[in-house]
Write a protein that holds these residues in place. Structure first.
Motif, short mmCIF file in Angstrom:
data_model
loop_
_atom_site.label_atom_id
_atom_site.label_comp_id
_atom_site.label_asym_id
_atom_site.label_seq_id
_atom_site.Cartn_x
_atom_site.Cartn_y
_atom_site.Cartn_z
N UNK A 21 24.68 -28.41 -45.97
CA UNK A 21 24.94 -29.55 -44.86
C UNK A 21 24.95 -30.98 -45.35
N UNK A 22 25.38 -31.63 -44.33
CA UNK A 22 25.64 -33.11 -44.39
C UNK A 22 24.65 -33.68 -43.40
N UNK A 23 23.73 -34.57 -43.88
CA UNK A 23 22.65 -35.12 -42.95
C UNK A 23 22.71 -36.73 -43.31
N UNK A 24 22.52 -37.31 -42.02
CA UNK A 24 22.46 -38.76 -42.14
C UNK A 24 20.93 -38.95 -41.74
N UNK A 25 20.29 -39.56 -42.39
CA UNK A 25 18.73 -39.94 -41.93
C UNK A 25 18.91 -41.36 -41.69
N UNK A 26 18.46 -41.83 -40.16
CA UNK A 26 18.62 -43.04 -39.89
C UNK A 26 17.02 -43.77 -39.98
N UNK A 27 17.06 -45.04 -40.24
CA UNK A 27 15.83 -45.98 -40.40
C UNK A 27 14.66 -44.98 -41.25
N UNK A 28 15.54 -44.55 -42.29
CA UNK A 28 14.78 -43.70 -43.35
C UNK A 28 13.42 -44.29 -44.02
N UNK A 29 13.24 -45.44 -44.10
CA UNK A 29 12.08 -45.94 -44.82
C UNK A 29 12.04 -45.76 -46.07
N UNK A 30 11.02 -44.99 -46.25
CA UNK A 30 10.68 -44.61 -47.94
C UNK A 30 11.01 -43.28 -47.98
N UNK A 31 11.87 -42.63 -47.15
CA UNK A 31 12.73 -41.40 -47.49
C UNK A 31 12.01 -40.02 -47.28
N UNK A 32 10.74 -40.11 -46.80
CA UNK A 32 10.31 -38.67 -46.52
C UNK A 32 10.88 -37.65 -46.13
N UNK A 57 17.67 -35.64 -55.41
CA UNK A 57 18.68 -36.69 -55.32
C UNK A 57 19.27 -36.88 -53.87
N UNK A 58 18.80 -37.97 -53.18
CA UNK A 58 19.62 -38.44 -51.82
C UNK A 58 20.32 -39.58 -51.98
N UNK A 59 21.41 -39.81 -51.30
CA UNK A 59 22.13 -41.26 -51.29
C UNK A 59 21.26 -42.21 -50.67
N UNK A 60 20.85 -43.38 -50.87
CA UNK A 60 20.41 -44.42 -50.31
C UNK A 60 21.48 -45.67 -49.81
N UNK A 61 21.45 -45.92 -48.47
CA UNK A 61 22.48 -47.03 -48.11
C UNK A 61 21.97 -47.81 -47.22
N UNK A 62 22.51 -48.98 -47.21
CA UNK A 62 22.02 -49.95 -45.91
C UNK A 62 22.67 -49.51 -44.85
N UNK A 63 21.86 -49.22 -43.53
CA UNK A 63 22.82 -49.19 -42.39
C UNK A 63 21.72 -49.66 -41.34
N UNK A 64 22.51 -50.11 -40.10
CA UNK A 64 21.80 -50.55 -38.96
C UNK A 64 22.14 -49.56 -37.91
N UNK A 65 21.00 -48.86 -37.33
CA UNK A 65 21.10 -47.71 -36.60
C UNK A 65 22.10 -48.18 -35.27
N UNK A 66 21.84 -49.22 -35.07
CA UNK A 66 22.66 -49.79 -33.80
C UNK A 66 24.23 -49.97 -33.88
N UNK A 67 24.78 -49.92 -35.19
CA UNK A 67 26.01 -50.04 -35.46
C UNK A 67 26.49 -49.43 -36.99
N UNK A 68 26.45 -48.08 -36.87
CA UNK A 68 26.59 -47.14 -38.12
C UNK A 68 28.02 -47.39 -38.79
N UNK A 69 28.32 -47.52 -40.03
CA UNK A 69 29.42 -47.61 -40.52
C UNK A 69 30.15 -46.14 -40.95
#
Ligand SMILES: C[S@@+](CC[C@H](N)C(=O)[O-])C[C@H]1O[C@@H](n2cnc3c(N)ncnc32)[C@H](O)[C@@H]1O
Length: 228
Positions: free
Chosen positions: A45-56, A93-105
């Motif tokens: 599966x492909x998953x986007x976790x938003x406002x992930x913080x410290x990634x738990x 291993x997860x990918x970490x990226x800057x993203x604003x939930x209000x305007x996802x890229x």
């Protein structure tokens, strides 16, 4: 508003995990496992976790989506920095990226699931955030929200005392930031939960079905929306 939120999380990022564990007596890990179970994801599966913080939550997803793609995003990069040591410890291993939930890229209909845990109440406009999360998910995929609620009955009184007095006290003691741990339970006590939050999700007109699951006497809720 969002600039102040970013700065607040950057300030508490170092002690955020410790505080989570102390404040929830470690129960937040069980809630995250339940989120993954309700997501119905598989190893690809492909998953986007938003406002992930410290990634738990992102890391919890990765334990199942072992051959898939898990992207942990936040607009506070200082929080994301704490994912790396946990990846090494868990050998994930997860990918970490800057993203604003209000305007996802991200493109429309790309992910199987998008998620947000304890983040939606800090977003400037939760309806816009949820719409964005639904936009990037395929039809039939899921948007999952884990957020605080308010317990009922005898637990209500205890929880009120705990969040008004004990949380700020521990915030000062451990994270040296009483203001942040006064603000966080305060926003939790004002944020819509249960049917009222379902109504916000429904108002986006992005879902064919939405379910709310209270956990630990309603201290938190898991909301699962199936995308149209
Ligand atoms: C309480 S923390 C939750 C972190 C993590 N999801 C968890 O479950 O522990 C809230 C997070 O939301 C992030 N956040 C708030 N508004 C955001 C936005 N508009 N876009 C991206 N991240 C945001 C903050 O930077 C912070 O890391």
């Amino acid at each position: 508003m969002s600039e102040a939120i970013k700065l607040m999380f950057a300030d508490i990022s170092k002690d955020y995990d410790k505080m989570n564990t102390v404040l929830s007596f470690g129960i937040h890990h069980l809630w995250r496992k339940k989120v993954v179970k309700l997501s119905g994801i598989n190893s690809n599966s492909k998953i986007l976790d938003c406002a992930s913080g410290t990634g738990d939550l992102a890391l919890e997803f990765k334990k199942t989506a072992i051959n898939g793609e898990v992207v942990a995003t936040d607009f506070c990069v200082e929080m994301l920095d704490y994912i790396k040591p946990k990846e090494e410890k868990l050998n994930l291993k997860v990918k970490t990226e800057f993203a604003d939930v209000m305007n996802l890229q991200y493109s429309n209909n790309y992910f199987d699931v998008s998620s947000i845990s304890f983040g939606i109440r800090n977003v400037d406009d939760p309806k816009v955030g949820i719409s964005e999360m639904a936009r990037v998910v395929k039809s039939g995929g899921k948007v999952i929200v884990l957020e605080t609620g308010q317990p009922k009955g005898i637990m209500k009184l205890f929880y009120k005392l705990y969040s008004k007095k004990i949380m700020p006290f521990l915030g000062n003691l451990i994270a040296k930031n009483e203001a942040a741990y006064t603000y966080l339970p305060q926003t939790a006590s004002k944020f819509p939960y249960g049917e009222k939050f379902v109504e916000i999700m429904r108002s986006t007109e992005k879902f064919i079905d939405i379910k709310a699951y209270p956990v630990t006497f309603g201290v938190a809720y898991i909301y699962v929306g199936i995308v149209k």
